[in-house]
Design an enzyme around this catalytic site. Structure first.
Site: not given
Length: 326
Positions: A149-150
């Site tokens: 995930d970012e």
């Protein structure tokens, strides 16, 4: 097939070839059977190699995958070099943990998207990696084995040719890639060590969110409490994934009543969320999750390789804030 040692010169547009010498066990077998058994080459890759002039050769001569070989024949595959023409090269600081001709391991900082998406064509890990390769004169296509995930920090493995991508993807599917995370959560799991085996799928009311639901996809998360803070107000947890669903750790930790500190989607950090600790939320501006350890077998050398990424600064600051709760 006539046996001789002449090898066709390899043009610059090919990656380093892979070769096997036919053993007596494979005498008389078809080329594709030898490549599948000896190198584990997938049928998809074989199909690509067949279309390449020097994709598959035996003793220096181009062959078809159903041609048969004899003991002592030299079977060679060559993959054409590729580039990610759709990814703009962008200079950025990269924390490269390991790199060879086959793969790249990067320690991704929080706040960095792995691959360009609609609306995010630059400023991603892929842009930086493509620039890194171009600056070294390497023609390589960006092929991540897995993604983070970012806002999750930590180790990302990137293959540098189709064969390596296929091999590591198969290891990942077979559960032979060991990915271990560290997470900081509110509360402390009832059991110090356990498994969350609950199916996950999209939230029908909000497709951007994932939830535990009976008709979801099988999802298994193993956890072990490493430290407890403030008499159980928070904990540091080691996590190992058996499956890799989107947001799996975040969803499963929330499900057992221990949402990740700083998690804006599943925790107490959202604008309308209640609970949590303002002090802890201020200490970290993203979900407190770090991909700390990555281990797998190198597809070419067969060596078991293990990489570890230290906690980034923001999680070290969070841990200091947690220790102050004691």
């Amino acid at each position: 097939m006539e046996h001789h040692s002449r090898i066709v010169p390899v043009a610059a547009e090919y990656y380093e070839p892979l070769a096997v010498v036919v053993s007596s066990e494979d005498d008389g077998k078809m080329v594709r059977n030898v490549l599948e058994r000896r190198l584990g080459v997938s049928r998809k890759l074989l199909s690509r190699l067949k279309l390449t002039e020097l994709g598959i050769t035996v003793n220096g001569e181009r062959v078809y995958t159903n041609d048969r070989v004899a003991t002592g024949d030299l079977v060679v595959i060559r993959m054409e070099q590729e580039e990610s023409d759709d990814i703009l090269p962008e200079q950025m600081a990269l924390d490269i943990v390991y790199e060879d001709k086959d793969l790249l391991i990067v320690n991704k900082p929080p706040g960095l998207i792995v691959h360009p998406t609609q609306g995010h064509y630059t400023g991603t890990l892929a842009n930086g990696v493509v620039h890194h390769w171009k600056s070294r004169g390497e023609k390589v296509r960006f092929r991540p084995i897995h993604r983070l995930d970012e806002e999750t920090s930590g180790l990302v493995a990137i293959a540098k040719n189709p064969y390596i991508h296929q091999q590591l993807s198969e290891q990942l599917q077979a559960g032979e890639v060991n990915k271990r995370y560290r997470a900081y959560v509110y509360g402390s799991p009832v059991a110090a060590k356990g498994t969350v085996d609950e199916p996950i799928d999209r939230d029908t009311d909000n497709p951007h969110l994932r939830v535990v639901r009976a008709d979801g996809y099988p999802s298994v998360t193993h956890y072990e409490v490493e430290a407890v803070y403030g008499g159980g107000a928070a904990a540091k947890v080691r996590i190992k994934l058996e499956t890799g669903r989107t947001h799996q750790i975040r969803v499963h930790m929330k499900h057992i009543g221990c949402p990740l500190i700083g998690d804006k989607l599943y925790g107490f950090a959202g604008e309308e969320a209640e609970g949590g600790s303002p002090e802890l939320e201020a200490a970290v501006q993203r979900q407190a999750l770090h991909a700390a350890i990555l281990s797998f077998k190198h597809p070419i050398t067969g060596e078991q390789m293990t990489f570890e990424a230290a906690l980034p600064d923001d999680l070290q600051q969070l841990e200091a804030a947690l220790l102050a709760l004691e």
